[in-house]
Structures are given as structure tokens and as C-alpha cells.
Scaffold this active site. Structure first.
Site, PDB file in Angstrom:
ATOM      1  N   ARG A 100     -20.613  14.125 -12.172  1.00 50.03           N
ATOM      2  CA  ARG A 100     -20.267  12.894 -11.457  1.00 50.03           C
ATOM      3  C   ARG A 100     -21.509  12.007 -11.498  1.00 50.03           C
ATOM      4  O   ARG A 100     -21.963  11.654 -12.578  1.00 50.03           O
ATOM      5  CB  ARG A 100     -19.801  13.266 -10.041  1.00 50.03           C
ATOM      6  CG  ARG A 100     -19.004  12.199  -9.338  1.00 50.03           C
ATOM      7  CD  ARG A 100     -18.301  12.724  -8.085  1.00 50.03           C
ATOM      8  NE  ARG A 100     -19.203  13.256  -7.058  1.00 50.03           N
ATOM      9  CZ  ARG A 100     -18.791  13.744  -5.885  1.00 50.03           C
ATOM     10  NH1 ARG A 100     -17.501  13.767  -5.591  1.00 50.03           N
ATOM     11  NH2 ARG A 100     -19.639  14.213  -5.004  1.00 50.03           N
TER      12      ARG A 100
ATOM     13  N   TYR B 274      17.333   9.224   5.381  1.00 47.91           N
ATOM     14  CA  TYR B 274      17.461   8.637   4.039  1.00 47.91           C
ATOM     15  C   TYR B 274      17.808   9.693   3.015  1.00 47.91           C
ATOM     16  O   TYR B 274      17.284  10.809   3.036  1.00 47.91           O
ATOM     17  CB  TYR B 274      16.131   7.997   3.632  1.00 47.91           C
ATOM     18  CG  TYR B 274      15.728   6.781   4.418  1.00 47.91           C
ATOM     19  CD1 TYR B 274      16.507   5.627   4.411  1.00 47.91           C
ATOM     20  CD2 TYR B 274      14.551   6.781   5.159  1.00 47.91           C
ATOM     21  CE1 TYR B 274      16.119   4.507   5.127  1.00 47.91           C
ATOM     22  CE2 TYR B 274      14.149   5.660   5.873  1.00 47.91           C
ATOM     23  CZ  TYR B 274      14.944   4.525   5.850  1.00 47.91           C
ATOM     24  OH  TYR B 274      14.555   3.420   6.547  1.00 47.91           O
TER      25      TYR B 274
ATOM     26  N   LYS C 116     -18.118  10.816   5.980  1.00 52.26           N
ATOM     27  CA  LYS C 116     -17.395   9.844   5.137  1.00 52.26           C
ATOM     28  C   LYS C 116     -15.898   9.925   5.439  1.00 52.26           C
ATOM     29  O   LYS C 116     -15.440  10.905   6.030  1.00 52.26           O
ATOM     30  CB  LYS C 116     -17.673  10.166   3.669  1.00 52.26           C
ATOM     31  CG  LYS C 116     -17.193  11.554   3.264  1.00 52.26           C
ATOM     32  CD  LYS C 116     -17.906  12.059   2.026  1.00 52.26           C
ATOM     33  CE  LYS C 116     -17.287  13.364   1.557  1.00 52.26           C
ATOM     34  NZ  LYS C 116     -18.136  14.089   0.608  1.00 52.26           N
TER      35      LYS C 116
ATOM     36  N   MET D 255       9.002   6.302   7.138  1.00 52.34           N
ATOM     37  CA  MET D 255       7.676   5.693   7.256  1.00 52.34           C
ATOM     38  C   MET D 255       7.091   5.897   8.654  1.00 52.34           C
ATOM     39  O   MET D 255       5.914   6.217   8.810  1.00 52.34           O
ATOM     40  CB  MET D 255       7.770   4.196   6.935  1.00 52.34           C
ATOM     41  CG  MET D 255       6.420   3.511   6.863  1.00 52.34           C
ATOM     42  SD  MET D 255       6.559   1.739   6.564  1.00 52.34           S
ATOM     43  CE  MET D 255       7.004   1.690   4.848  1.00 52.34           C
TER      44      MET D 255
HETATM   45  C1  LIG Z   1     -18.327  15.338   0.709  1.00 51.33           C
HETATM   46  C2  LIG Z   1     -19.603  15.897   0.246  1.00 51.33           C
HETATM   47  C3  LIG Z   1     -20.136  17.044   0.837  1.00 51.33           C
HETATM   48  C4  LIG Z   1     -19.366  17.904   1.834  1.00 51.33           C
HETATM   49  O1  LIG Z   1     -18.460  18.716   1.100  1.00 51.33           O
HETATM   50  P1  LIG Z   1     -17.559  19.835   1.809  1.00 51.33           P
HETATM   51  O2  LIG Z   1     -16.906  20.558   0.691  1.00 51.33           O
HETATM   52  O3  LIG Z   1     -16.557  19.102   2.655  1.00 51.33           O
HETATM   53  O4  LIG Z   1     -18.457  20.679   2.624  1.00 51.33           O
HETATM   54  C5  LIG Z   1     -21.424  17.426   0.459  1.00 51.33           C
HETATM   55  N1  LIG Z   1     -22.109  16.729  -0.465  1.00 51.33           N
HETATM   56  C6  LIG Z   1     -21.598  15.634  -1.091  1.00 51.33           C
HETATM   57  C7  LIG Z   1     -22.411  14.917  -2.112  1.00 51.33           C
HETATM   58  C8  LIG Z   1     -20.327  15.192  -0.766  1.00 51.33           C
HETATM   59  O5  LIG Z   1     -19.822  14.132  -1.385  1.00 51.33           O
END
Ligand SMILES: *Cc1c(COP(=O)(O)O)cnc(C)c1O
Length: 375
Positions: free
Chosen positions: A131, A269, A35, A317
Site C-alpha cells: 500500500r 418489498y 479512524k 431503508m
Molecule cells: C487501521 C490500522 C490499524 C489498526 O488495525 P486493526 O486490524 O484494526 O488492529 C493499524 N495500523 C494502520 C496503519 C491502520 O491503517
């Protein structure tokens, strides 16, 4: 190519994945979190490398991220970790994604979008993250619904740990309780005659600290990218102290302008930096729009030709300046390492200690205009 780039060392990804395999054993599957553009490393290249290294699954947070991977010719299963909106369900099934679900309504959406091929669903059980996820009490009923419905199948049960990277006794107890709750929910589902599919729970913290949570599949993110999840304390000392992940990304640029200024010259700046002596000032074409945090103004440092130089003044920037001192040892177009892993370079941890963040955020912040160069 632009002077500023993120150089991605895939041999270090291999090293980190090998370390994970060594810890879990070969029969446990790896689901690599890719991700957020593979934590800023470039999802296409990381996805391709991971597939070549034998990773069994990839995990994304958005359908658009999965689409990029599929277009890249990546064929291994992809799990979408965040809830899929009703209007996205058809697209998710078309891409052959496996979805994490936690409500009856989400299940209904997948049933109504079902095509010829069954969609694989992973039931998320909330054991203490707060969550997404169903309660333990709901889990049997939802698992039953999935397993007896047409067009979908139960491919796994999962949960997530908020403090698996903490060595505090209270957090250890919390994570152990989560593992107990998850196992008991899985056992109840099995006892009801339902095949739960893959059991998966462990993020990087749990991969390192809770071998009992490895189950059928682990979901590493940050460790695979070269960092311990909780910083230096993230690896509990009694467990695998020899495991040292190797960072993959080196964030680099070049000196594109050098000039001599006299003592008392204000730089950048806000005039927060004034030279104390006659000095050479170098300009580097990287700034906060590239992901070099503005909180590193006057605080970060850059490695050039074996020497490190403080960031002089406010990070702009698109550019930042460094004080190269009274004796010029650098040359125009010399390579400048903003963070990385070679001797003398700032590390992602050192910079995020200054900004009050964590390597996760620093890596994701490297922006789209920075080319990812795979070596
Ligand atoms: C991002 C994520 C992971 C990986 O987590 P790390 O701490 O980077 O190893 C595993 N499971 C879920 C559901 C996540 O959102």
C-alpha cells in the site's frame, strides 16, 4: 432521542486496552486507531475515553477526523495514517498532527509548510503490505533527509502487516520476514547515526500473535473495539488463549408497531417472506440506511425481551420487520437488540458471517443518523 441507537460501553474499551497493556507491558505506547469515527463507535467519545484511560496516541485517516478530536479538547498526539495532500499540509501542521510519509515529495511539502514548531513525521516503510510506504532501499536516504531538514523531525518508523491475523504457516513466515526487514531497516538508520524515533508496526493481529513486533508502540484497532481481527481463528491458539476482547457497541432499537396478520400474508418489498400461520408482526425503525445490511433480509434475528425473532422479509431503508409468532410475548416500545453482546443477541461476527463481511465493515457502516450513546 431516536429509538435506534448505538450504545457504547466504555468500560469494555477499558477492559480491552488493559488486555493490550498486559500483553505488551507498560513501557510500550498505545496508538489507538480512531479512524472512520472510531470504527463507527463515535470518535469524540472514544477519543475522550481513550485519553482518560492513558492511551498515548490516536490515529486517524483524514484531517477532518483529527479536527473533530482537537475541537473536542483532545490533546494527545494524533497521527494521520494516509498521505496528506499538498494543499492539506498547512492545515495538518496547524492542528499539530504527526504525519506518516513515504516519499521525498511529501517531505518537501512539510518542509515548505513548516512553522515555528517542528512537524513530527513518521517514515512508513513498505515491508509487504503493498500500500503506502517507501522501499527498504530508500528508507535510509529519506530518514536522513528528514533528520537534517529544518522545520520537521523524524518521530518514528512504521510498517504494516496484511496477514498478522492468519495462522497459516505461509502467512506466519511472511509476517516474520516483514518484522526482520523492518528491524534491519531500523538498524541501518540507527547505524547511520540517525535517531529513528518510535518504532511501530503492530496492528491487532500482530499485538496478539507477534510479541516481537510490539517494539516502542502498538496500533490496535479492532481488538480495542472488542473483536479478534481474523475472526475466531485470528488468535493463534498457543498465544494468550485467555484473552477475550469485549465488544463495546450494542446496536439497539424498539418495537414501534405491532399487528396481527393471518397465515399467508406477504411482508415487505419483493414479497420474499410469507407468514405460515397467523402471526404477530413487529416493526423496528432501523434499516440499511442505519447500517443494518440488506443481506440480512429473512436471515438476521433480533433479541426482544429475552427471545430472538427472525427478520421477516426485506430489510427496508428505515425499517425492518420481525415475526413475533402466534403468541405475542412482546410489547410496543420493547427494546430490540439488532446486534451486541448480551445472551441471545446476534453478534457482529454472526451477522457478518451471513453477509460475507467482517466486523470492521459492519461497525463502520453504522451511519451518522444513529446516535452514539456513551454509558
Ligand atoms: C487501521 C490500522 C490499524 C489498526 O488495525 P486493526 O486490524 O484494526 O488492529 C493499524 N495500523 C494502520 C496503519 C491502520 O491503517
Amino acid at each position: 432521542m431516536r429509538a435506534t441507537k448505538a450504545v457504547i460501553h466504555t468500560e469494555n474499551l477499558k477492559h480491552n486496552l488493559d488486555s493490550i497493556r498486559e500483553l505488551t507491558g507498560p513501557e510500550v505506547k498505545i496508538c489507538l486507531a480512531v479512524k472512520a469515527d472510531a470504527y463507527g463507535h463515535g470518535a469524540k467519545g472514544i477519543g475522550r475515553a481513550a485519553q482518560a484511560f492513558g492511551v498515548e496516541y490516536l490515529a486517524v485517516a483524514a484531517i477532518s477526523e483529527a479536527e473533530i478530536l482537537r475541537k473536542e479538547g483532545i490533546t494527545i498526539p494524533i497521527i494521520i495514517l494516509s498521505p496528506v495532500l499538498p494543499e492539506e499540509v498547512r492545515e495538518a501542521t496547524k492542528l499539530g498532527l504527526e504525519a506518516v510519509i513515504s516519499t521525498g515529495a511529501e517531505i518537501e511539502n512539510f518542509i515548505s509548510a513548516a512553522g515555528d514548531v517542528e512537524t513530527a513525521l513518521h517514515l512508513k516503510i513498505d515491508t509487504g503490505m503493498g500500500r503506502i510506504g517507501c522501499s527498504i532501499a530508500e528508507s535510509i536516504h529519506l530518514a536522513e533527509t528528514i533528520s537534517r531538514s529544518k522545520g520537521i523531525r523524524l518521530a518514528g518508523l512504521c510498517t504494516h502487516f496484511p496477514v498478522s491475523d492468519s495462522s497459516k504457516a505461509d502467512d506466519r513466515e511472511y509476517t516474520k520476514k516483514q518484522i526482520r526487514l523492518f528491524n534491519s531497516a531500523a538498524n541501518d538508520i540507527k547505524a547511520a547515526g540517525i535517531n529513528p524515533g518510535l518504532l511501530h508496526a503492530a496492528n491487532s493481529g500482530a499485538i496478539l500473535n507477534y510479541p516481537e513486533a510490539h517494539l516502542d508502540m502498538v496500533r490496535p484497532g479492532i481488538f480495542a473495539y472488542g473483536f479478534l481481527p481474523g475472526g475466531p481463528g485470528g488468535l493463534l491458539s498457543e498465544l494468550e488463549p485467555r484473552l477475550k476482547p469485549k465488544p463495546i457497541m450494542s446496536f439497539e432499537s424498539k418495537l414501534i408497531h405491532i399487528k396481527k396478520v393471518s397465515a399467508g400474508t406477504d411482508i415487505s418489498y419483493g414479497r420474499i417472506y410469507t407468514t405460515e400461520r397467523d402471526s404477530w408482526i413487529g416493526t423496528i425503525p432501523a434499516g440499511y440506511a442505519d447500517g443494518y445490511n440488506r443481506l440480512l433480509s429473512n436471515k438476521g434475528w433480533v433479541l426482544i425481551n429475552g427471545s430472538s425473532y427472525k427478520v421477516a422479509g426485506t430489510v427496508c431503508m428505515d425499517q425492518l420487520m420481525v415475526d413475533l409468532g402466534p403468541e405475542l410475548k412482546a410489547e410496543l416500545f420493547d427494546r430490540a437488540v439488532l446486534f451486541g453482546f448480551e445472551d441471545g443477541a446476534a453478534t457482529a461476527e454472526e451477522l457478518t458471517d451471513i453477509t460475507g463481511s467482517i466486523p470492521y465493515e459492519l461497525l463502520c457502516a453504522i451511519s451518522e443518523r444513529v446516535p452514539r450513546v456513551f454509558v
